[in-house]
Each structure stands twice: as structure tokens, then as C-alpha cells.
Scaffold this active site. Sequence first.
Site, mmCIF file in Angstrom:
data_model
loop_
_atom_site.group_PDB
_atom_site.id
_atom_site.type_symbol
_atom_site.label_atom_id
_atom_site.label_comp_id
_atom_site.label_asym_id
_atom_site.label_seq_id
_atom_site.Cartn_x
_atom_site.Cartn_y
_atom_site.Cartn_z
ATOM 1 N N GLU A 27 -118.436 -51.002 -23.824
ATOM 2 C CA GLU A 27 -119.059 -49.870 -23.124
ATOM 3 C C GLU A 27 -120.444 -49.535 -23.676
ATOM 4 O O GLU A 27 -120.647 -48.478 -24.291
ATOM 5 C CB GLU A 27 -118.157 -48.641 -23.179
ATOM 6 C CG GLU A 27 -116.968 -48.743 -22.257
ATOM 7 C CD GLU A 27 -116.272 -47.401 -22.057
ATOM 8 O OE1 GLU A 27 -116.501 -46.468 -22.836
ATOM 9 O OE2 GLU A 27 -115.503 -47.293 -21.100
ATOM 10 N N GLU A 50 -110.405 -51.728 -18.415
ATOM 11 C CA GLU A 50 -109.596 -50.624 -18.943
ATOM 12 C C GLU A 50 -109.244 -49.704 -17.780
ATOM 13 O O GLU A 50 -110.103 -49.390 -16.947
ATOM 14 C CB GLU A 50 -110.363 -49.817 -19.989
ATOM 15 C CG GLU A 50 -110.713 -50.608 -21.229
ATOM 16 C CD GLU A 50 -111.508 -49.785 -22.240
ATOM 17 O OE1 GLU A 50 -111.570 -48.550 -22.100
ATOM 18 O OE2 GLU A 50 -112.080 -50.395 -23.149
HETATM 19 C C1 GLA Z 1 -113.325 -46.102 -23.411
HETATM 20 C C2 GLA Z 1 -113.282 -47.118 -24.527
HETATM 21 C C3 GLA Z 1 -111.935 -47.309 -25.136
HETATM 22 C C4 GLA Z 1 -111.191 -45.997 -25.248
HETATM 23 C C5 GLA Z 1 -111.110 -45.356 -23.888
HETATM 24 C C6 GLA Z 1 -110.311 -44.071 -23.863
HETATM 25 O O1 GLA Z 1 -113.199 -46.646 -22.187
HETATM 26 O O2 GLA Z 1 -113.795 -48.368 -24.135
HETATM 27 O O3 GLA Z 1 -112.102 -47.890 -26.408
HETATM 28 O O4 GLA Z 1 -111.882 -45.153 -26.119
HETATM 29 O O5 GLA Z 1 -112.408 -45.054 -23.473
HETATM 30 O O6 GLA Z 1 -110.230 -43.541 -22.565
#
Ligand code: GLA
Length: 702
Positions: free
Chosen positions: A192, A343
Site C-alpha cells: 500500500e 486484501e
Molecule cells: C491495509 C494493510 C494491511 C492491514 C489492513 C487492515 O490494507 O495493507 O496490512 O493493515 O489495512 O485493514
Amino acid sequence: MNPRNSRQFGRWKAALIGSALLLALPSAMPAAATTAPGASAASGQEQFRKLYLGSAWYPEQWPEERWAEDLRLMQAHGANVVRIGEFAWSAMEPTEGAYDLGWLVRAVRLAAKYDIKVVIGTPTDTPPAWMTQKYPEVLRIDGDGKRLGHGGRRQFSISDPHYRPLSREIVSRMAQALGHEPNVIGWQIGNEYTDESYDPAAKAGWIDWLKDRYGTLDKLNDAWTTQYWSQTYSDWNQVPFNTEKGNPGLMLEQKRYITGQWVAFQKNQIDAIRAHALPAQFITTNLGGLGWANRFDRYAINRDLDFASWDNYVGTGHLQPYRNGASHDLVRGWKRKNFWVMEIQPGFVNWAPVSNMLYPGETRAMAWQAIGHGADGILYWQWRNALNGQETMHGSILGPDGKPLPVYDEVVRIGREMARATPVLAGTAPVSPVAILQDYPSRWTIDFQPHHKDYDQIGVLLDYYAPLKDALGSVDIVEADGPLDRYKLVVAPNLAILTPDMTARLSAFVKAGGHLILGPRSGQRDAYDRLQPRRQPGPLADLLGGQVEQFYALDEPVAVGTGTARIWAEDLTAKAPDTQVLLRYGKANGWLDGHAAALTRQVGKGRITYVGALIDPDLMKTLIDDALKGAGVARDFAVPADVELMTRQGDGRSIVILINHGKEARSVTLPETMTDILEGGTKQAVTLGAEGVAVLQRGTDK
Ligand code: GLA
């Protein structure tokens, strides 16, 4: 390797700036992906041959004796992929230069025994404590000039010349250890991407980037109109580099430079992987921010990747079908191909104002919505929460006791259904005759000077998206700078910046028979954020045969056509005899009374329309329905309220996915007999309960 070696710094600095130059000019942005050494056509294809389901797993947080039980439970719910490694630098290199990648290899091989493929995350989001202690320069400096400390994540600098070779070294080691492991299918770079750095190296890179882009300060001063407020620069080092609200011309360029920094930061790792890994292992990264985040240009980031991935979270409340569906379409448009949701939330998150649980069935509906919009991989975040750390309250699939939580049963169902649907869905993708254009520089410039606190660009895009989506199983959202020849109707809701290339492409699209709809603020500015010397839509005003006389931020609604405009209204005039007034203001604010709100003009077999106001949903529906009819776009079959229709095609198959996002049961009459992939048999109608899903294959009556 000593990252302080000054000769190496010189080389890295050159590489840093060199990569940034790829982004020097908007028109110089490469349209095609850069092929990394060692890459081949095979790279990045395997992930589209079946649907993948899994989660983020952190074996480094648990005793190795536990791993087999985790993998067994994953396989039992139908998982066939897991992502590991992305925060584990301190486990991979516990002290400088002492590598321990054996545990990663063992985890990968153990996963193979459970038929679970592995995506390896590179750990550059979390530099280890020994590193930030020894080389504090790797810690980023925020826009206020404060250096971050250790203890969180994203505290690294994307521009610091020490961090690049350190990242390259760990990723090279990982690629050497795992690049030929048959159970590794791909890589995720970092995690991210979010925060840029304002450290001295970043500032030096900025100045070099500007020198390369402008050549002389005279040109820069001219492009940014620095006579305004006495900003004229007589030395390159006078040019600011921070997050203060400055000259919009500068801020726009800073976004481009920062995009280039991320591209170079990522390319450094791509090259390290490609130097050692099998070409069939894909490389992607998970971009977060609910899809619409715009700190940097996502198209540029994705050019060097095999496919796009994003992280789909709801946060507070429940799935908003249009907004979330459009986010998937945006992500599909980054590479114009299917993508992964790297995710997704297993019920709830830990970071929202209210981190509520989704409704029963909504986790499943979310997964199917992603697939309906072109996802071929879905991974839950996360498998099991660490016993301590910042995210112990997040939704997960297993509890702290290592046993399934209530959501597990829903994930089992998703796994079973995805396995059943894989044979028909693999090789298919959403295909649309209609595109909405999205452009990061235009988004940035409207954000810089919104002029109305409620001017929500994503909301404006969704105003157009909703009736298009109601009419069609699939709508594309693509880069304003890309090819348009496959579309019959193209909508540009927020295209404030028009470059000569874009103008030429859009004009050619209209002249070739397409229908282009421009929204408010279109064509107001050039690539440097300067006002165009022509009234809006600037370089497209001649094609339209009309122009904007004045824009108005509305403090009260005004009548337009049979409906209402809010927030924004532009006063338009037709200049060519064949330009027609499509919508007129009624009794309005005095300035707009009876004036044109929308113009349209036929150009050969094509058409250009300019809509100068933010209009209500009913009026928008009429406008879009007429545009679809006029452009010869056939509607898909009608579905009841709350039901979303999604379509995927390919390999000679045509798939329909239906989701009832509402709370009441809905019956859908199908236009032909279809095969029910999830329940079996053929159907002429389906009834969907709350959060109900149907996956159907067309053409079974032939
Ligand atoms: C982000 C991160 C993850 C985690 C999620 C929690 O997407 O990439 O590592 O912290 O948020 O929602």
C-alpha cells in the site's frame, strides 16, 4: 554491501533521477509497460487461468509447529493461495547482512503440500530497527520537515539513496531463494504505497527533475506564472518542496515527481526480482485507499506491473454497490485487464470510526461483486491476528485460540462456490461498449481549487456511472490518455486538464463515430495547470461549436430541464448553427435564467455533448438513456431494484453474476434459459434473498 559507499550513492542517485525522468512530461509518459530484464510474455498469465482465494498469513508470528494446522484449515475452506512476507524484514535479516530466508522457503514448501500457492510480499514497508538506528536517513521526513521514528510502518523514505540499495539487496536475496520455487506464483512489491518523503535527497531529486523538465528557470517561471505574488525564482534551489498549499502549477508538478519516485522505488525491486526469478512469477502491488486515492498517478505505477491489485475495505457501514463496484472498475482500468483483490475484509476492520461487522452473507456478496467486476484473486486480511501489535482488533478468519471464528463458514461457502465457478469464469473478463474517463492530473487540479466544499469528483463520476451500470453488466473506467476505439460512448465527467494529445484522441473518437460526453469544468486547464486561453472546453470548443460563458458554484439549487442542478452550474452558449441546446436552466439565479446548461452537436456519425451542471439522478438517467440509444449501445436485461447485474465474457463463454444487495428477496426473470453454476440445473428465473448471489452461464438453450 555498504549503503554509505559514496560511489554507490552516485550510481543510485543517477538511477533515481533517471527513472523519475520517465515521468518528466505528461506526454512523455510511456503508454506501454516497460519490460523488465528477464520478463517474458508468460509472466503474469497464470493468475488468470483460475480463481484464487486465500488470505494474508504471517508465519513469522507463530511457532513453526503451528504452520501445518493453519494450512490445513486454509485448504479446508477452499484456499488455494496465501500471501506471506510483506512485513517480515527483521525475521529475514535479523542483523545487518545476516540473512535467514530458510523459514520462508520452508513455509512455501509446506504450503505446497496443501495445494496452496504463495505470493511473496517484499518487506520494504517496514525497515528493521537495526537499520533505522544505524542509518537514520532511511526514515522519511514528512511535509512539515519532521523525521519519523521507528515503531510503526511506512516510516521509510522512497527517495533516500541509502534505502534503495538496502531494499534491492533484501529483495535480490529473496528472489534468489524463492524465484525458482515452483510453489511461488508471484510477488507483491512493498505494501500500500502511501507517503512520500521530503528529505534532502528527495528535494535534490525534485530540483534535478525540474531542471530536466524545464531546462531554464524562465520557462518554469512562465509556466507557473510566478509573477503572481512575487514568486519568481532566480535560483533553482529557491523552488519549494513541501506539503504546504502553494502555487497549483508547482503542486501539480510535485505530484508528477512523487509519482516518478514511487515508480523508481518499485522498479528497483522489480529489477531485483526479474534478475533471479522465473518469468512465470508475476509481479504486482496492492494499492489501497478505496481505489480512489490520488496521492500519485496509479496508471504510471501499474505500467511496470503484470496486473493491478487493490485492497477492498468497507470500513464503517455496509457495501455501497455503485461506489464499490466503480472502484473495482477503476482498478480493472489501471491495466485494462482483470485484477486481484489482494486484501478484503473478513467481516470487519479495526481502523474505521465504527468497525462494524458486515451482515451475514455480505462478506460473500463482496467477494462475488469483486469477481463480477473482474477480480480473479481474492485474499482476506487477515488469516489470524497477531497476539499483540497495532491490529489485534481487526476481523480475521481464525481467533486467538487458532480456531475458526463465525465468519469461517461463510468463507468455506465462498471457497466451495469459487471452485465450482472456476471452470466457467477462468479466461473471462468484463467487456463494455462504454467507458468513463479518469485522469489524475485533472483530479489534482480540481482538488487544489474545488470552489465548492461539496464538489465531490468521485460523486460526479458516480452520477454518470449509476445509470450506465443500471443499463449494462459492465462499465469501463479508463485513463483519459489511452485508446478509445473499442467504445461507442465515452463520458469524461471531470476532465479539467486537456493536453494536445488528449484533445486529438477525443476529437478522433468523435469523428470516427463515437459519442463523447464532457462534464462540468472540462478543458479549463493545460498540462501545467494554467487556464486555457480559450473558454471551456478550451481546445474542444470548436468541435463542440459552443463554450462556457461563466461557471457558478451554487449556494442554492437551480431548475434545469425537468429537474434540478446543485453545487455547480455553467452558462453555455452555442456558437455553431448546428450545435443544439440539450438542457436549459429554468428560473434560476438570475445569471442562468433560460440559458443553456448542456449542448450537443453531431459531428459526422459521431457526437459531442457538454453538460455544464451537476444534475439530479432522474435527469441524468434520461440523459444517459438517450445517449445509449443514440450511440447504438444495446441495454442488458433489466433487473429489479437492489439487484446488481455483472457480466464477464471470454473463451466463447458469457457469464452473468447477480447479487441482491438489498434486504428483501428479489425475483429476476432471465431473458433466456441459463445454467446455474452454483446450484446446478438450468433456470429461466432466479430468486435472490438478502445478499443472495447467482452465477449463471448464458447460451445453454442453444
Ligand atoms: C491495509 C494493510 C494491511 C492491514 C489492513 C487492515 O490494507 O495493507 O496490512 O493493515 O489495512 O485493514
